[in-house]
Design a protein around this motif. Structure first.
Motif, PDB file in Angstrom:
ATOM      1  N   HIS A 167      -5.937  -2.011   6.442  1.00  0.00           N
ATOM      2  CA  HIS A 167      -5.297  -3.252   5.973  1.00  0.00           C
ATOM      3  C   HIS A 167      -5.404  -3.262   4.452  1.00  0.00           C
ATOM      4  CE1 HIS A 167      -6.313  -4.272  10.214  1.00  0.00           C
ATOM      5  NE2 HIS A 167      -5.135  -4.845  10.168  1.00  0.00           N
ATOM      6  N   PRO A 168      -4.796  -2.239   3.817  1.00  0.00           N
ATOM      7  CA  PRO A 168      -5.093  -1.989   2.398  1.00  0.00           C
ATOM      8  C   PRO A 168      -4.800  -3.170   1.478  1.00  0.00           C
ATOM      9  CG  PRO A 168      -3.855  -0.164   3.350  1.00  0.00           C
ATOM     10  CD  PRO A 168      -3.858  -1.256   4.374  1.00  0.00           C
ATOM     11  N   VAL A 169      -3.746  -3.904   1.741  1.00  0.00           N
ATOM     12  CA  VAL A 169      -3.433  -4.994   0.823  1.00  0.00           C
ATOM     13  C   VAL A 169      -4.404  -6.167   1.027  1.00  0.00           C
ATOM     14  CG1 VAL A 169      -1.683  -6.739   0.286  1.00  0.00           C
ATOM     15  CG2 VAL A 169      -1.078  -4.309   0.350  1.00  0.00           C
ATOM     16  N   ALA A 170      -4.795  -6.411   2.252  1.00  0.00           N
ATOM     17  CA  ALA A 170      -5.833  -7.427   2.478  1.00  0.00           C
ATOM     18  C   ALA A 170      -7.116  -6.983   1.773  1.00  0.00           C
ATOM     19  CB  ALA A 170      -6.070  -7.616   3.973  1.00  0.00           C
ATOM     20  N   TYR A 171      -7.417  -5.693   1.865  1.00  0.00           N
ATOM     21  CA  TYR A 171      -8.618  -5.168   1.215  1.00  0.00           C
ATOM     22  C   TYR A 171      -8.537  -5.344  -0.296  1.00  0.00           C
ATOM     23  CZ  TYR A 171     -12.409  -1.910   0.086  1.00  0.00           C
ATOM     24  OH  TYR A 171     -13.561  -1.346  -0.388  1.00  0.00           O
ATOM     25  N   GLN A 172      -7.345  -5.122  -0.860  1.00  0.00           N
ATOM     26  CA  GLN A 172      -7.202  -5.333  -2.311  1.00  0.00           C
ATOM     27  C   GLN A 172      -7.457  -6.796  -2.668  1.00  0.00           C
ATOM     28  OE1 GLN A 172      -7.163  -3.006  -4.571  1.00  0.00           O
ATOM     29  NE2 GLN A 172      -7.152  -1.495  -2.929  1.00  0.00           N
TER      30      GLN A 172
ATOM     31  N   CYS B 291      -0.684   1.418  -5.592  1.00  0.00           N
ATOM     32  CA  CYS B 291      -1.110   0.611  -4.451  1.00  0.00           C
ATOM     33  C   CYS B 291      -2.620   0.411  -4.413  1.00  0.00           C
ATOM     34  CB  CYS B 291      -0.619   1.223  -3.147  1.00  0.00           C
ATOM     35  SG  CYS B 291      -1.593   2.615  -2.592  1.00  0.00           S
ATOM     36  N   GLY B 292      -3.357   1.288  -5.078  1.00  0.00           N
ATOM     37  CA  GLY B 292      -4.808   1.105  -5.137  1.00  0.00           C
ATOM     38  C   GLY B 292      -5.559   1.627  -3.918  1.00  0.00           C
TER      39      GLY B 292
ATOM     40  N   CYS C 269       0.859  -1.190   0.000  1.00  0.00           N
ATOM     41  CA  CYS C 269       0.000   0.000   0.000  1.00  0.00           C
ATOM     42  C   CYS C 269       0.892   1.235   0.000  1.00  0.00           C
ATOM     43  CB  CYS C 269      -0.942  -0.007   1.201  1.00  0.00           C
ATOM     44  SG  CYS C 269      -0.145   0.439   2.736  1.00  0.00           S
ATOM     45  N   VAL C 270       0.268   2.400   0.073  1.00  0.00           N
ATOM     46  CA  VAL C 270       1.038   3.644  -0.042  1.00  0.00           C
ATOM     47  C   VAL C 270       2.063   3.795   1.086  1.00  0.00           C
ATOM     48  CG1 VAL C 270      -0.841   4.943   1.054  1.00  0.00           C
ATOM     49  CG2 VAL C 270       0.846   6.156  -0.294  1.00  0.00           C
TER      50      VAL C 270
END
Ligand SMILES: Nc1nc2c(c(=O)[nH]1)N[C@H]1C(S)=C(S)[C@@H](COP(=O)(O)OP(=O)(O)OC[C@H]3O[C@@H](n4cnc5c(=O)[nH]c(N)nc54)[C@H](O)[C@@H]3O)O[C@H]1N2
Ligand SMILES: Nc1nc2c(c(=O)[nH]1)N[C@H]1C(S)=C(S)[C@@H](COP(=O)(O)OP(=O)(O)OC[C@H]3O[C@@H](n4cnc5c(=O)[nH]c(N)nc54)[C@H](O)[C@@H]3O)O[C@H]1N2
Ligand code: SF4
Ligand SMILES: [Mo]
Length: 880
Positions: free
Chosen positions: A167-172, A853-854, A39-40
């Motif tokens: 938890h941005p990457v889990a969210y992605q 990172c989205g 993530c960012v």
């Protein structure tokens, strides 16, 4: 070199390489938690590898000393207090950001040799309720699920989790799961419309703190509808009494308590009941509550009763916050457990006595975080060693915490930064190694152990936390038990203890790693515990057969009586204040606050409130407001948004005295806590709000080494190397205030002469030294333009005039940064949308926003919804 991100509990793998320009990070494609994503915050890690602000050498009573002398002082002063007042007069306060090896040593020293239970951790503010919930239900603190489950689920419930930001990457991965399986249904349970609602098929904006009722109602619905899993029933205890406790919770009553439409509640219950593969992901909206443990058990009850556990795509999945919150739970970082997930029982204390060969092992739990600082305040605990956490900012009842630290006889702080709100109280400051320098292991939300590796030399004299602890242990006379030379030795001991006399009784068992050589430890690939004879390669999913860790092998349902917040809103305190995180900042900002682009999304503390409430209390957008609770007050900026339900506020937890005056929200939060877990109620504080008036507001740009003169409200925003921007608010005449900042040798360029409108640029030898803009309200300035002028002074008189005006003459401003990775602003995005970029993909192609990172995709979608031309909306509607 491969390592692990030091921020959130997703635990992403990071690949790091150096070239002439410096360090570069990218996602590790092989890491099972993240498969190459970052993530960012993770993507900006290289920008945090800077010496700015680091604590470089030990300080005792404010003086620089050698390590030998500092460690002698720590040991002597602790020893003196222990001799006079006993071991319970000293305490450690540790952190889920320590490495497992550090954490193991801290716990061993306090519980095993000093002989007190007084070691607690910031995980008390974070995971304690989930731990209690799992232990009461499953007999062990064993998270059943793994991220892989996202791809198998039919229904995913996000309860009190804003994973899109936290938890941005889990969210992605959730986003991807939904793309691959459009039938996947997502339910978000959160009083506010958070960024995570972007993915929601159903959003339940329930009344703050009412989740217990919602999940009790779910259990009742499952029981009424005959959704109990017959295969699971023989493996469950306390079913009748738990169903009886839930029986009164009809969806009608739940609707009243949660203030939700009954049909929405039933829609949630139907989804949950109708599918077998249901995952509930929960986080701080559930845990941080005076009834947090019971809320966790209410969730667990529903999953266990309906058999939704232990199978791909189903289970109760508590997301951990910090990179090593799980590691802390393994080593006994919480005051109410021993080591290797052993409870305080005489047998366990005895087992540890034998394993550690110590006759001093603690037999009683120690003080939990909030109680610990209250005991410090009363003078009962006289020494505290704080490591890897910033309690002066993050504990509730902040004013009382500050007083406690003020009067505490001995405050030892090991940290990576020199100036924090907590280190201001330190008698002894010990420089710790930071991410990139330290070397050890961490465990993420899904029990995945992975390595944080050292790839740069330590700054100054920084040392690993485990080393400091071991050195002090040696000086206290426990040398033999603390004689490690390498962190791998500590890891082996920890792994061996997890298997010691375990016999399958304790879930946490990594005895399969007890024989790793130093090289094997160094190369350790990510793997999920348990790692033992049964699972030599680790184990992704637990409870695939229904055998639980209570002595009878059954899981326990727990009768729950739902409780609301400890204190309700009232006429004097009419608004419920919620607190939490923003996308680009980490906790008390000691690392992320250094990175200018991470302060572009939100650069100042704020309160989000509903426009109706703003109208009622006379608050206009962007105004400064004063928020007051029974415990303290703060000043902050107002953001009006319909994402808030009327009657509720949201304030980020991050800002503190290093970045802002009067911006610490934890001064307002009450010290109420869950009686079972000791976790504080950080999400619900009754408050009132009012506009805060100043004669003027200003924006001040300075070279970093200058601090602004006394001013009622300020907020510091690093904008570029060596340049800081300040937001200011003060009374009187801004010209008079500014006088104290100016040097006689500067050449001044000024505009405006009314009291509340005044601009000034100060020059010295062709370089800008200071830029100041004051107005009755917040001045509108193009901050990027001004910051750039500090590095490259404007050449033409036209652009010098633009600088004095504070705005570009030509070209458009970018607006608030939405995409931090590529620095794309709101105005650029809305302009592109108006010109026909009507999908995130189209925006990405044109402006690059959202393509790394989205994390900003939810915001991009919202902007498209808001700004798409009418006709185009119909087109996109059809295509969906
Ligand atoms: N960007 C960023 N990411 C982080 C962190 C960070 O500092 N910054 N910190 C990490 C850590 S340590 C943690 S613990 C996690 C926390 O991760 P989260 O728990 O996802 O984050 P929070 O913002 O604290 O709170 C989550 C949500 O709970 C909601 N909430 C408030 N009250 C209630 C309620 O009564 N019921 C329900 N159902 N929801 C409620 C809030 O509105 C908020 O949207 O984040 C981790 N990740
Ligand atoms: N109102 C409100 N308050 C909250 C929360 C909330 O949602 N609302 N959330 C709570 C939660 S879930 C959490 S986890 C806490 C987090 O709160 P804290 O733990 O207090 O916050 P951090 O900023 O992460 O503090 C970490 C400190 O350790 C230092 N550090 C970093 N790495 C190392 C290291 O390797 N060794 C040492 N010795 N020091 C290091 C950093 O510089 C920093 O000073 O806040 C809690 N407080
Ligand atoms: S999601 Fe972001 S902050 Fe969390 S571990 Fe991954 S890169 Fe780090
Ligand atoms: Mo946390």
């Amino acid at each position: 070199m491969k390592t692990t991100c030091p921020y959130c509990g997703v635990g992403c793998g990071v690949e790091i390489r150096a070239d002439a320009q410096g360090w570069h990070v990218s996602g590790d494609l092989q890491h099972p938690a993240s498969a190459g994503r970052l993530c960012v915050k993770g993507a900006a890690l290289a920008e945090t590898l800077i010496p700015a602000g680091r604590l470089l050498w030990p300080l005792v009573d404010g003086r620089r000393v050698s390590w030998q002398s500092a460690l002698d002082s720590v040991a002597e002063r602790l020893q003196k207090i222990i001799q006079q007042h006993g071991p319970d007069a000293v305490a450690f306060y540790a952190s889920g950001q320590l490495l497992t090896e550090d954490y193991y040593v801290a716990n061993k020293l306090m519980k095993g040799f000093i002989g007190s239970g007084n070691i607690d951790t910031n995980s008390r503010l974070c995971m304690a309720s989930a731990v209690t919930g799992y232990k009461r239900a499953l007999g062990a603190d064993a998270v059943p699920c793994c991220y892989e489950d996202f791809a198998h689920a039919e229904v995913i419930v996000l309860a009190g989790s804003n994973a899109a930001w936290t938890h941005p990457v889990a969210y992605q991965r959730l986003v991807q799961a939904k793309q691959q399986n459009p039938a996947l249904r997502v339910v978000v349970i959160d009083p506010r419309r958070s960024a995570s609602c972007d993915l929601a098929d159903l959003h339940l904006p329930l009344a703050p703190g009412s989740d217990g009722a919602l999940f009790n109602g779910l259990l009742h619905w499952l029981a009424q509808g005959g959704y109990g899993d017959s295969a699971m029933q023989p493996h469950l205890a306390q079913v009748p009494e738990t169903l009886a406790a839930a029986a009164g919770w009809t969806s009608e009553r739940v609707a009243q308590t949660c203030q939700l439409p009954q049909q929405d509640i039933q829609a949630f219950y139907r989804l949950f009941a109708a599918h077998q593969r249901v995952l509930t992901l929960w986080c701080m909206g559930i845990n941080q509550s005076s009834s947090g443990s019971d809320k966790c058990n209410a969730i667990l009850n529903a999953h266990l009763f309906s058999g939704k556990i232990g199978q791909p795509g189903s289970g109760p999945f508590s997301l951990t916050g910090q990179p090593n919150a799980m590691g802390g739970r393994e080593v006994g970082g919480l005051a109410n457990q021993l080591a290797a997930q052993m409870d305080f029982t005489p047998e366990n204390s005895d087992r540890l006595k034998r394993f550690w060969q110590s006759d001093r092992v603690a037999t009683q739990p120690g003080l939990k975080a909030v109680d610990l600082f209250q005991a410090i305040g009363r003078g009962e605990v006289k020494a505290v060693w704080i490591m890897g956490t910033n309690p002066a900012v993050s504990l509730p009842d902040g004013n009382a915490v500050a007083q406690a630290l003020q009067r505490c006889e001995l405050v030892i702080v090991s940290d990576v930064m020199r100036a924090t709100d907590t280190s201001a109280f330190a008698d002894i400051l010990l420089p710790a190694q930071a991410w990139g320098e330290k070397n050890g292991t961490v465990t993420n939300s899904e029990r995945c152990i992975s390595r944080q590796r050292a790839f740069i030399p330590p700054q100054g004299e920084a040392r690993p936390d485990w080393w400091m602890l071991a050195q002090v242990a040696q000086r206290l006379g426990y040398g033999a038990a603390f004689s490690w030379q390498h962190p791998a030795e500590i890891f082996r001991e920890h792994a061996a203890l997890s298997g010691f006399e375990n016999h399958g009784r304790r879930a946490f068992d990594i005895s399969g790693l007890a024989q790793l050589s130093n090289n094997e430890w160094d190369d350790l690939q990510p793997l999920q515990w348990p790692v033992n004879g049964d699972y030599p390669q680790g184990c992704a999913r637990l409870f695939t057969t229904p055998r639980f860790y209570h002595p009878d092998g059954k899981a326990r349902l727990l009768p729950v009586t739902p409780a609301g917040p400890r204190v309700a809103v009232s006429r004097s305190w009419p608004l419920m204040m919620n607190t939490g995180r923003i996308r680009d900042q980490w906790h008390t900002m000691t690392r992320t606050g250094l990175v200018p682009r991470l302060l572009q999304h939100y650069s100042e503390p704020f309160v989000a409130l509903h426009p109706d409430d703003a109208l009622r209390y006379g608050i206009w957008p962007d105004a400064l407001v004063r928020i007051q609770s029974r415990h303290g007050w703060m000043l902050t900026r107002a953001i009006l948004t319909e994402d808030q339900t009327p009657g509720t506020l949201f304030v980020p937890m991050h800002w503190n005295q290093q970045y802002c005056a009067e911006g610490n929200v934890d001064r307002l939060v009450a010290p109420w806590r869950c009686e079972h877990s000791g976790q504080p109620e950080s999400k619900q504080t009754p408050v009132r709000i009012q506009p805060w008036r100043s004669d003027w507001q200003g924006t001040l740009f300075l070279r970093d080494n200058v601090t602004p003169a006394a001013v009622n409200w300020w907020c510091r925003i690093p904008v570029a190397d060596g340049i800081a921007r300040f937001s200011l608010a003060h009374q009187g005449d801004p010209r008079r205030w500014l006088q104290t900042m100016l040097k006689p040798e500067w050449t001044l360029q000024q505009a405006g002469d009314e009291q509340a409108f005044y601009h000034l640029i100060a020059w010295e030898r062709g370089e800008i030294q200071l830029a100041f803009y004051a107005a009755a309200r917040r001045p509108v300035t193009d901050d990027a333009l001004i910051a750039a002028a500090f590095q490259q002074p404007p050449a033409s008189s036209e652009s010098r005039f633009a600088l004095l005006a504070g705005r570009a003459v030509l070209g458009e401003a970018r607006g608030k940064t939405i995409c931090s990775c590529f620095g794309v602003g709101e105005q650029q995005i809305t302009a592109a949308i108006r010109q026909g970029a009507l999908s995130c993909a189209a925006l990405g192609q044109q402006l690059k926003c959202g393509t790394n990172c989205g994390s900003c995709l939810p915001e991009l979608k919202k902007l498209i919804e808001q700004h798409a031309p009418q006709q185009a909306e119909a087109v996109s509607g059809r295509s969906e």
